[in-house]
Motif scaffolding. Structure first.
Motif, PDB file in Angstrom:
ATOM      1  N   ARG A  28      47.485  48.674  25.851  1.00 28.62           N
ATOM      2  CA  ARG A  28      48.201  48.392  26.827  1.00 28.62           C
ATOM      3  C   ARG A  28      47.695  49.745  27.987  1.00 28.62           C
ATOM      4  O   ARG A  28      47.751  49.527  28.988  1.00 28.62           O
ATOM      5  CB  ARG A  28      49.588  48.225  26.758  1.00 28.62           C
ATOM      6  N   PHE A  29      47.411  50.899  27.347  1.00 29.32           N
ATOM      7  CA  PHE A  29      46.963  51.997  28.208  1.00 29.32           C
ATOM      8  C   PHE A  29      45.672  51.927  28.835  1.00 29.32           C
ATOM      9  O   PHE A  29      45.254  52.371  29.810  1.00 29.32           O
ATOM     10  CB  PHE A  29      47.305  53.342  27.404  1.00 29.32           C
ATOM     11  N   LEU A  30      44.857  51.243  27.931  1.00 29.97           N
ATOM     12  CA  LEU A  30      43.523  51.232  28.429  1.00 29.97           C
ATOM     13  C   LEU A  30      43.096  49.874  29.151  1.00 29.97           C
ATOM     14  O   LEU A  30      42.028  49.877  29.777  1.00 29.97           O
ATOM     15  CB  LEU A  30      42.409  51.416  27.004  1.00 29.97           C
ATOM     16  N   PHE A  31      43.692  48.981  28.882  1.00 28.87           N
ATOM     17  CA  PHE A  31      43.537  47.681  29.506  1.00 28.87           C
ATOM     18  C   PHE A  31      43.346  47.506  31.185  1.00 28.87           C
ATOM     19  O   PHE A  31      42.282  47.162  31.439  1.00 28.87           O
ATOM     20  CB  PHE A  31      44.455  46.511  29.348  1.00 28.87           C
ATOM     21  N   PRO A  32      44.295  48.308  31.812  1.00 30.20           N
ATOM     22  CA  PRO A  32      44.154  48.471  33.254  1.00 30.20           C
ATOM     23  C   PRO A  32      42.704  49.211  33.709  1.00 30.20           C
ATOM     24  O   PRO A  32      42.086  48.643  34.549  1.00 30.20           O
ATOM     25  CB  PRO A  32      45.232  49.366  33.974  1.00 30.20           C
ATOM     26  N   VAL A  33      42.230  50.189  32.920  1.00 31.58           N
ATOM     27  CA  VAL A  33      41.024  50.905  33.191  1.00 31.58           C
ATOM     28  C   VAL A  33      39.997  49.787  33.062  1.00 31.58           C
ATOM     29  O   VAL A  33      38.946  49.832  34.013  1.00 31.58           O
ATOM     30  CB  VAL A  33      40.830  51.987  32.407  1.00 31.58           C
ATOM     31  N   LEU A  34      39.927  49.150  31.850  1.00 29.27           N
ATOM     32  CA  LEU A  34      38.733  48.044  31.686  1.00 29.27           C
ATOM     33  C   LEU A  34      38.922  46.991  32.602  1.00 29.27           C
ATOM     34  O   LEU A  34      37.852  46.338  33.063  1.00 29.27           O
ATOM     35  CB  LEU A  34      38.656  47.726  30.128  1.00 29.27           C
ATOM     36  N   ARG A  35      40.212  46.586  33.181  1.00 28.91           N
ATOM     37  CA  ARG A  35      40.302  45.498  33.829  1.00 28.91           C
ATOM     38  C   ARG A  35      39.726  45.694  35.283  1.00 28.91           C
ATOM     39  O   ARG A  35      38.996  45.032  35.848  1.00 28.91           O
ATOM     40  CB  ARG A  35      41.788  45.118  33.979  1.00 28.91           C
ATOM     41  N   ARG A  58      42.849  43.145  19.913  1.00 25.55           N
ATOM     42  CA  ARG A  58      43.871  42.575  21.099  1.00 25.55           C
ATOM     43  C   ARG A  58      43.329  43.117  22.335  1.00 25.55           C
ATOM     44  O   ARG A  58      43.423  42.229  23.376  1.00 25.55           O
ATOM     45  CB  ARG A  58      45.098  43.314  20.787  1.00 25.55           C
ATOM     46  N   LEU A  59      42.699  44.413  22.475  1.00 25.00           N
ATOM     47  CA  LEU A  59      42.294  44.752  23.867  1.00 25.00           C
ATOM     48  C   LEU A  59      41.138  43.895  24.357  1.00 25.00           C
ATOM     49  O   LEU A  59      41.071  43.353  25.458  1.00 25.00           O
ATOM     50  CB  LEU A  59      41.694  46.131  23.795  1.00 25.00           C
ATOM     51  N   PHE A  60      40.132  43.689  23.607  1.00 29.93           N
ATOM     52  CA  PHE A  60      38.941  42.770  23.525  1.00 29.93           C
ATOM     53  C   PHE A  60      39.515  41.309  24.220  1.00 29.93           C
ATOM     54  O   PHE A  60      38.889  40.739  24.989  1.00 29.93           O
ATOM     55  CB  PHE A  60      37.931  42.729  22.685  1.00 29.93           C
ATOM     56  N   THR A  61      40.427  40.715  23.240  1.00 26.18           N
ATOM     57  CA  THR A  61      40.933  39.560  23.424  1.00 26.18           C
ATOM     58  C   THR A  61      41.605  39.434  24.779  1.00 26.18           C
ATOM     59  O   THR A  61      41.209  38.343  25.603  1.00 26.18           O
ATOM     60  CB  THR A  61      41.685  38.927  22.299  1.00 26.18           C
ATOM     61  N   ALA A  62      42.371  40.358  25.079  1.00 28.47           N
ATOM     62  CA  ALA A  62      42.906  40.448  26.491  1.00 28.47           C
ATOM     63  C   ALA A  62      42.027  40.446  27.670  1.00 28.47           C
ATOM     64  O   ALA A  62      42.179  39.787  28.710  1.00 28.47           O
ATOM     65  CB  ALA A  62      43.938  41.758  26.636  1.00 28.47           C
ATOM     66  N   LEU A  63      40.696  41.341  27.559  1.00 31.53           N
ATOM     67  CA  LEU A  63      40.130  41.213  28.376  1.00 31.53           C
ATOM     68  C   LEU A  63      39.174  39.786  28.738  1.00 31.53           C
ATOM     69  O   LEU A  63      38.959  39.733  29.801  1.00 31.53           O
ATOM     70  CB  LEU A  63      38.838  42.343  28.144  1.00 31.53           C
ATOM     71  N   LEU A  64      39.078  39.305  27.548  1.00 31.15           N
ATOM     72  CA  LEU A  64      38.314  38.085  27.679  1.00 31.15           C
ATOM     73  C   LEU A  64      39.116  36.973  28.338  1.00 31.15           C
ATOM     74  O   LEU A  64      38.885  36.165  29.102  1.00 31.15           O
ATOM     75  CB  LEU A  64      37.954  37.493  26.378  1.00 31.15           C
ATOM     76  N   GLN A  65      40.721  37.087  28.068  1.00 33.45           N
ATOM     77  CA  GLN A  65      41.574  36.083  28.613  1.00 33.45           C
ATOM     78  C   GLN A  65      41.798  36.322  30.201  1.00 33.45           C
ATOM     79  O   GLN A  65      41.737  35.423  30.843  1.00 33.45           O
ATOM     80  CB  GLN A  65      42.771  36.182  27.947  1.00 33.45           C
ATOM     81  N   TYR A  66      41.724  37.633  30.358  1.00 35.96           N
ATOM     82  CA  TYR A  66      41.829  38.042  31.977  1.00 35.96           C
ATOM     83  C   TYR A  66      40.644  37.666  32.506  1.00 35.96           C
ATOM     84  O   TYR A  66      40.651  36.882  33.838  1.00 35.96           O
ATOM     85  CB  TYR A  66      41.963  39.514  32.215  1.00 35.96           C
ATOM     86  N   ALA A  67      39.291  37.574  31.867  1.00 40.51           N
ATOM     87  CA  ALA A  67      38.127  37.282  32.684  1.00 40.51           C
ATOM     88  C   ALA A  67      38.170  35.767  32.871  1.00 40.51           C
ATOM     89  O   ALA A  67      37.551  35.248  33.903  1.00 40.51           O
ATOM     90  CB  ALA A  67      37.066  37.651  31.972  1.00 40.51           C
ATOM     91  N   GLN A  68      38.650  34.937  32.051  1.00 33.62           N
ATOM     92  CA  GLN A  68      38.609  33.467  32.124  1.00 33.62           C
ATOM     93  C   GLN A  68      39.683  33.068  32.920  1.00 33.62           C
ATOM     94  O   GLN A  68      39.512  31.970  33.728  1.00 33.62           O
ATOM     95  CB  GLN A  68      38.798  33.024  30.512  1.00 33.62           C
ATOM     96  N   THR A  69      41.061  33.547  32.968  1.00 42.29           N
ATOM     97  CA  THR A  69      42.100  33.096  33.657  1.00 42.29           C
ATOM     98  C   THR A  69      42.502  33.589  34.710  1.00 42.29           C
ATOM     99  O   THR A  69      43.323  33.407  35.715  1.00 42.29           O
ATOM    100  CB  THR A  69      43.382  33.043  32.748  1.00 42.29           C
ATOM    101  N   GLY A  70      42.278  35.248  34.843  1.00 42.69           N
ATOM    102  CA  GLY A  70      42.646  35.803  35.728  1.00 42.69           C
ATOM    103  C   GLY A  70      44.153  36.473  35.774  1.00 42.69           C
ATOM    104  O   GLY A  70      44.529  37.032  36.540  1.00 42.69           O
TER     105      GLY A  70
END
Length: 164
Positions: free
Chosen positions: A47-54, A25-37
């Motif tokens: 959800r705790f690690l997403f902000p760091v990687l974002r 889910r984290l990897f998919t969320a990162l890809l979606q964020y990179a594609q759509t913003g």
């Protein structure tokens, strides 16, 4: 936006506590964020690690944009000049090669040294692999002897003089 994302190897330590589902889910969320913003809604521990990687993705995107901008500006200025500009003869490279050869010849002739009545070139004066091996063995033996002496001194400390 970028057409790719950079995932650094030290990220492996960061995501280690997550189970496989959370990692996916984290990897998919990162890809979606990179594609759509857009920041996706996450429910698990990811959800705790997403902000760091974002934040890392955002820094990478900014860096990429700076490189693109610099390349655009350089392109407007005409880019890198050609190797042999128009109006310069093609023999320029040959002249450089000839100068290099003259320099090498000078090195060869000045690289000779006088050693005990016999002239040796620099190559001849270098130690042979056998000589290097012998020198290394001698140094190794010296180090072993020094270690033995130090161990003996440590096991038999000098007697201390009692103070009156």
């Amino acid at each position: 936006m970028l057409s790719y994302i950079k995932i650094f190897l030290d990220c492996l330590e960061t995501i280690e506590p997550l189970d496989d589902g959370e990692r996916g889910r984290l990897f998919t969320a990162l890809l979606q964020y990179a594609q759509t913003g857009q920041i996706p809604a996450l429910q698990g521990n990811e959800r705790f690690l997403f902000p760091v990687l974002r934040a890392q993705l955002d820094r990478d995107a900014q860096s990429y944009q700076r490189v693109c901008q610099a390349n655009r500006e350089n392109g407007r200025l005409g880019g890198r000049p050609p190797r042999n500009p128009v109006g310069f003869p093609q023999t320029q490279d040959k002249d450089k090669e000839q100068e290099k050869e003259k320099g090498k010849e000078k090195e060869r002739s000045s690289g000779r040294t006088f050693t005990g009545g016999k002239r040796r070139s620099r190559r001849e004066s270098q130690a042979s692999p056998q000589q290097i091996r012998r020198d290394m063995e001698a140094m190794d033996a010296f180090l072993q002897q020094t270690r033995r002496e130090m161990a003996q001194q440590a096991s038999h400390p000098p007697a201390s003089n009692p103070r009156p």
